[in-house]
Design an enzyme around this catalytic site. Structure first.
Site, PDB file in Angstrom:
ATOM      1  N   ASP A 123       0.835  -1.204   0.000  1.00 47.38           N
ATOM      2  CA  ASP A 123       0.000   0.000   0.000  1.00 47.38           C
ATOM      3  C   ASP A 123       0.864   1.246   0.000  1.00 47.38           C
ATOM      4  O   ASP A 123       2.024   1.220   0.393  1.00 47.38           O
ATOM      5  CB  ASP A 123      -0.905   0.020   1.235  1.00 47.38           C
ATOM      6  N   GLU A 124       0.272   2.322  -0.456  1.00 42.44           N
ATOM      7  CA  GLU A 124       0.859   3.653  -0.325  1.00 42.44           C
ATOM      8  C   GLU A 124       2.321   3.730  -0.767  1.00 42.44           C
ATOM      9  O   GLU A 124       3.144   4.325  -0.092  1.00 42.44           O
ATOM     10  CB  GLU A 124       0.730   4.146   1.122  1.00 42.44           C
ATOM     11  N   ALA A 125       2.612   3.080  -1.887  1.00 44.38           N
ATOM     12  CA  ALA A 125       3.964   3.214  -2.451  1.00 44.38           C
ATOM     13  C   ALA A 125       3.922   4.444  -3.372  1.00 44.38           C
ATOM     14  O   ALA A 125       3.722   4.309  -4.571  1.00 44.38           O
ATOM     15  CB  ALA A 125       4.353   1.963  -3.214  1.00 44.38           C
TER      16      ALA A 125
END
Lengths: 609, 544
Positions: A362-364
């Site tokens: 997530d949230e890369a």
């Protein structure tokens, strides 16, 4: 005198609830029958709990009888006939008496049933002397799995029988059995009952983040106890993150040496094994999450070469505040990263037993990657220039390949798929966005985007327990249904279940348990019980009964209604003695006799000090 | 505070890594490691004058003792305080400390704190609104001296001393050279706990009194009964709790319990102000005292419902006089809280007895009959020689109250109300901005910290009437399971607002000190929750 009158009034009120509880579960009974039950019950002089102020200031909804199970079974047929138990003359029997799961379950549930001071068999009723537990597979399974069978049937009549296909169903049935029991004036009662039960969803998860704050082992274990009381079956252990790396790796000990908050804020291999074993015997899977390629700052403390140097003015490792730090995200173009992960996950596979590993993803955020010329060159070479979701896809393909080669399966957060990356068909996608105002879209729009692409899904969006507001908020948690999105039946069938999350920015051992419970119990019923069990005014009292049950069992579950539980309320008897080396202990169950305790207590405290 | 300590704190803050980007999707800030660093050995609340230097001295835990400069001025309050503070400084159970102390203190380590009490204390002293809590504390090399005029100042100073001693990485306890001159900004620094919506056991109340003392609060406002239950066991009217408690055997405060609480609080310099709220919020009184409450009517018939206390019959006031006589004897504080908030008129409107009484009295509004009731009650309690604290509505309705009345402002729009009440010349307390039962995600303490009681239009003379404030924990959603972690350290923010100088008002500057303070509370055994984002305490609740 007043007590007798009250008990009769209660008797009538409660009898109505018996039928109502029945209605909720079975959805059809005649009013005639309720009259019958009321009259028979009152003849048998069933006493009720005086738990609610609401008896004086009526609230809406129907009150359940004492000994109402949570989560609601698929079919629950209580009768008004009562049985009792003699703690000195009761045994569990099973066709698998040599199975450790069975043996330990009996050891756990015996004190839960009879461990309260002075409880004894009720006068005038003949006691049941045995619970016969039959596991038809005749197999002592070792580890709970995604595909395990948790269904069971329970009948309490002149004899008590619990039958299940597998030990996992036996565990769930035993929990239900333990919830049917209730105590009145120190006497033990249970209504004769027949239950046919099985979960609606196979994945019923609870997530704990142990990176933003370290959660001590005794608290994690208490939480596993509470999970088993609510029939959760997955502990999703978000064990590391940007802030700290408490997981002790044998292969790369520097990770925690440099990445943990301190050398004591760690989970050593024996600690992890301890947690897995504790969960296993409760039928709870432990799925570790090692979130990559973002959320990896703490990995970089020991292995800076894993991270992407962000560029400013042509200089690597230069932050632009508000955009990116000096180093962010794994540098997914480097072979070193995959060699490292290959070794790391080979160890993870050995340490954790579940068939699934949560790979995060997530949230890369792309901005640091975008600033880095080496990454740009790498993407040009592969003709994916400017298309960072393809870079994410490249990373996902490589890392999921590593896991697949190790013989394990994977769960990931929704982000790569949402960004358009194609990941392996057998990936389980966890939908987490859209549960709060931070996202424009409601979670079902994400589900509608992801489900048609053929992945199995798990919903987490609506169950972020770290978000708090003035209570009650359990109803909102309760009414969120993971299949309430526009999609084909096949897409809905691919919803494996749901998960409630506790990100730990603002929780640690001091407050995490009352923040989970009984709010997580809302989620537990949604994921276990049939979809039609969704009346919040009825559930209100039953969940309150469940919260009192948890308090009695030593879980500091916070109140959701005015009122009280009983002489086992938290802080009665032995104080929750403030000692840093001690987890919150069970203060329930016993009340020290008389006022003398309270009288000498201040003196005692002064003395101890 | 000196420049040097300011600079120290600012340097500490710079040590915090600045975020790379702000992604709040998951509610995560992208700070790495602890979001807020911790100070070491700084006090909370901040003293009036605090000078500290980087030079430090070891404190020899094995040899350390408190020494009275003049033993003849000591009393049991002081002796018990010494017993309490020794383990608070050095750890009740040394084996639970992060740094295992095999440390051998050097020979020039500090071995005593000299305590100079000017006015001798007596075993029987009670703290009062007017008590003097000022003290000075001077640590110079291995010499340390605490001086105060009254015992209450010594207690505050001992707390400060216990906070500036800290454990260094070598396992030794150290204290920096420090000069402190301190006194509270406000005399009344209170916390309200509601034990009616949920019963809170005596041990937990005591734990909370410990926490109050460690945050220099000095009033426990005990909202002991309300609509939901009547846990107070009256000796005059035992039926009240017999019928009105959740459980008359287990969920009650006996006379002994109450005496123990008062004594426990007194030892820590904390006043216990009981609140018996009336005429509203009294449903639970009605079970044990029939005919006290107003019968509500539907048409011409009573409908079985009850409203506020019936202000008409003489029997009401006979009861109140007898009841409050008991309260006045049981609770030694000069003040008792008489409530007077949120009276609903609907039931009074339905009742023909009230209607005819109003006609007889020539009343045109129900607030007049409310005033009639309160006036009678105030006269009764005033006649017992007690002062009273009341909620703002009593004044809003125009009741005449004693000159020493303390008015508590709790509604929104407090600025205008404070202006009004102080203009009338009453002592005033603020509680509006400190309702800790209201929770929200994240660092909500900053809003409590930023609420300034002087922020209203008024003369200096009006502001002089502000006695302080109270933080409130109403009990709808708290009981023993969560009350301590919900209170602390959020209440600490209020503690500093009420104790420290007005100028100490930057939450940004306070957060590192508050983070240390919360970990200090955790080390001392309190379930003080994390409120400054990701991080850790050396000693964690539940162990590390």
């Amino acid at each position: 005198m007043r007590r007798i009158v009250l008990s009769w009034i209660l008797c009538i009120v409660l009898s109505i609830q018996v039928v109502n509880g029945w209605l909720t579960a079975n959805n059809a009974r005649s009013p005639l029958l309720s009259i019958l039950v009321v009259s028979t019950c009152c003849v048998s002089r069933l006493h009720g709990y005086l738990t609610y102020l609401a008896l004086r200031m009526p609230l809406k909804g129907t009150r359940p009888p004492p000994g109402s199970p949570w989560p609601m079974p698929k079919e629950w047929n209580p009768t008004s006939d009562l049985v009792t138990f003699d703690p000195d003359n009761f045994r569990f029997s099973s066709n698998l008496m040599n199975c450790d799961i069975v043996i330990q379950a009996i050891e756990r549930y015996t004190p839960i049933l009879f461990g309260y001071k002075g409880v004894k068999k009720a006068a005038g009723l003949s006691p049941l002397t045995e619970l016969k537990m039959t596991i038809s597979s005749n197999k002592c399974d070792q580890y709970p799995r995604m595909a395990m069978d948790e269904s069971y049937e329970l009948s309490v009549g002149d004899t008590a029988e619990l039958t299940a296909n597998q030990v996992w169903g036996m565990l769930r049935g035993l929990e239900t059995f333990s919830q049917l029991i209730f105590y009145q004036d120190g006497q033990i009662f249970m209504n004769k009952t027949r239950i046919i039960d099985g979960p609606r969803f196979s994945y019923r998860g609870l997530h704990t983040d142990t990176a933003r704050h370290y959660i001590p082992l005794p608290i994690l274990k208490k939480n596993l106890d509470a999970m088993s009381y609510n029939k959760f079956n997955v502990f999703h252990w978000h064990i590391v993150d940007d802030q700290s790396f408490p997981f002790v790796s044998k292969t790369f000990p520097e990770l925690s040496k440099k990445g943990a908050y301190t050398n004591k804020h760690v989970y050593k291999p024996e600690d992890v094994a301890d947690i897995i074993e504790y969960a296993r015997v409760r039928g709870i899977r432990v799925i570790p999450e090692f979130d990559t390629p973002g959320h990896t700052h703490s990995w970089g403390k020991a292995f800076p070469e894993l991270l992407t140097p962000c560029y400013a003015n042509g200089v690597p490792g230069t932050p632009i505040w508000g955009k990116y730090a000096a180093y962010e995200n794994f540098d997914v173009t480097k072979e070193f990263v995959y060699e490292f992960l290959g070794k790391f996950f080979a160890e993870v596979k050995e340490v954790f037993h579940d068939e699934y590993i949560h790979m995060g993803m997530d949230e890369a955020y792309y901005r640091c990657w975008q600033s880095n010329p080496d990454i740009t060159a790498f993407m040009q070479e592969r003709r994916i220039e400017g298309n960072y979701s393809k870079l994410e896809q490249y990373y996902a393909e490589r890392t999921l390949g590593i896991i697949s080669d190790l013989g394990r399966k994977y769960v990931i957060w929704q982000d790569p798929v949402e960004n358009g990356a194609k990941v392996r068909d057998d990936t389980v996608v966890m939908v987490w966005k859209g549960g709060n105002t931070a996202h424009e879209d409601h979670w079902n729009s994400y589900m509608e985007k992801i489900a048609p692409r053929g992945y199995n899904t798990i919903l987490a969006s609506c169950w972020y327990l770290n978000y708090i507001k003035y209570p009650p908020d359990w109803e909102a948690l309760y009414t969120c249904d993971p299949q309430d999105f526009n999609g084909s039946q096949a897409e809905k069938d691919r919803v494996l279940g749901g998960e409630t999350c506790m990100w730990s920015e603002y929780v640690d051992g001091t407050n995490i348990l009352p923040r989970y419970w009984p709010r997580a119990s809302s989620v537990a019923e949604r994921l276990w019980s049939p979809k039609i069990v969704k009346n919040t005014t009825d559930a209100m009292y039953r969940i309150d009964q469940q919260r009192c049950r948890m308090v009695r069992r030593g879980i500091p579950a916070e109140p959701i209604l005015d009122g009280y539980c009983g002489d086992y309320d938290w802080g009665f008897g032995d104080v929750d003695t403030p000692e840093v080396d001690k987890p919150p202990t069970c203060t329930g169950g016993f009340r020290l006799e008389g006022r003398i305790t309270l009288l000498v207590l201040p003196l005692l405290i002064v003395f101890v000090l | 505070m000196t420049m040097s300590s300011f600079v120290g704190i600012i340097l500490l803050l710079i040590a915090v890594e600045i975020p790379g980007s702000f992604q709040h999707d998951r509610g995560h800030s992208k700070f790495r490691g602890p979001q807020v660093s911790q100070t070491a050995g700084t006090p909370w609340p901040m003293p009036l004058s605090y000078h500290t230097q980087a030079t430090f001295t070891y404190v020899d835990a094995g040899e350390f003792k408190f020494t009275d400069v003049d033993e003849s001025s000591s009393c049991s309050i002081l002796e018990e305080a010494y017993n309490r503070y020794f383990p608070l400084i050095f750890g009740r159970r040394p084996e639970t400390l992060f740094f295992k102390s095999s440390f051998k203190a050097p020979t020039d380590a500090m071995t005593e704190l000299m305590v100079k009490l000017e006015k001798p204390c007596k075993d029987t002293d009670y703290p009062m609104l007017e008590s003097d809590e000022s003290y000075t504390l001077d640590v110079n090399g291995n010499q340390a001296m605490l001086s105060a005029s009254e015992i209450w100042g010594v207690l505050r100073g001992l707390e400060t001393f216990s906070q500036i001693v800290y454990q260094s990485n070598d396992g030794g306890f150290v204290v920096n050279n420090t000069q402190i001159v301190d006194k509270p900004r406000f005399n009344h620094r209170g916390m309200l706990l509601d034990t009616s919506r949920h019963f809170i056991s005596v041990p937990i109340l005591m734990t909370n009194l410990d926490a109050l003392a460690q945050n220099k609060f000095n009033v426990f406002h005990w909202h002991i009964v309300d609509d939901q239950s009547f846990p107070f066991e009256s000796s005059t009217f035992p039926n009240l709790s017999e019928q009105g408690a959740y459980d008359p055997e287990t969920h009650v405060y006996t006379q002994t319990d109450i005496k123990n609480i008062i004594e426990y609080a007194r030892m820590r310099g904390i006043r216990v102000v009981p609140e018996f709220d009336s005429p509203g919020h009294t449903s639970s009184w009605g079970y044990g005292q029939p005919d006290l409450l107003t019968k509500c009517y539907t048409g011409s018939q009573p409908n079985g419902q009850f409203g506020p206390v019936n202000p008409v019959p003489n029997s009401t006031y006979v009861f109140l006089k007898s009841f409050f006589t008991e309260i006045a004897q049981l609770f030694p504080d000069h003040y008792m809280h008489l409530g007077g908030d949120e009276v609903s008129f609907a039931c009074w409107q339905s009742n023909p007895e009230i209607t005819s009484f109003m006609k007889k009295m020539g009343y045109t509004s129900y607030s007049q009959i409310e005033e009639y009731y309160m006036q009678n009650l105030l006269n009764i309690v005033g006649g017992l020689g007690k002062g009273y604290q009341i909620w703002q509505e009593v004044i809003d309705n125009g009741a005449k109250v004693r000159a020493d009345t303390v008015v508590e402002v709790w509604k929104a729009g407090w600025e205008a109300e404070m202006e009004k009440v102080t203009k009338l010349g009453y002592k005033t307390l603020l509680s509006t901005c400190w309702y800790l039962n209201y929770i929200s995600y994240g660092s909500d303490w900053m809003a409590y910290y930023g609420c300034e009681p002087f922020n209203f239009n008024g003369t200096d003379a009006q502001k002089q009437l502000i006695q302080g404030g109270e933080t409130c924990m109403w009990g709808e959603y708290v009981d023993g399971t969560n009350v301590i972690s919900r209170l602390w350290p959020r209440a600490s923010a209020v503690g500093e607002r009420l104790w420290s100088a007005k100028e100490i008002n930057s939450a940004f500057l306070a957060q590192s000190r508050l983070t240390e303070h919360r970990c200090r509370m955790v080390r001392r055994g309190f379930q003080a929750e994390p409120i400054t984002g990701p991080g850790f305490c050396r000693e964690e609740f539940g162990g590390v």
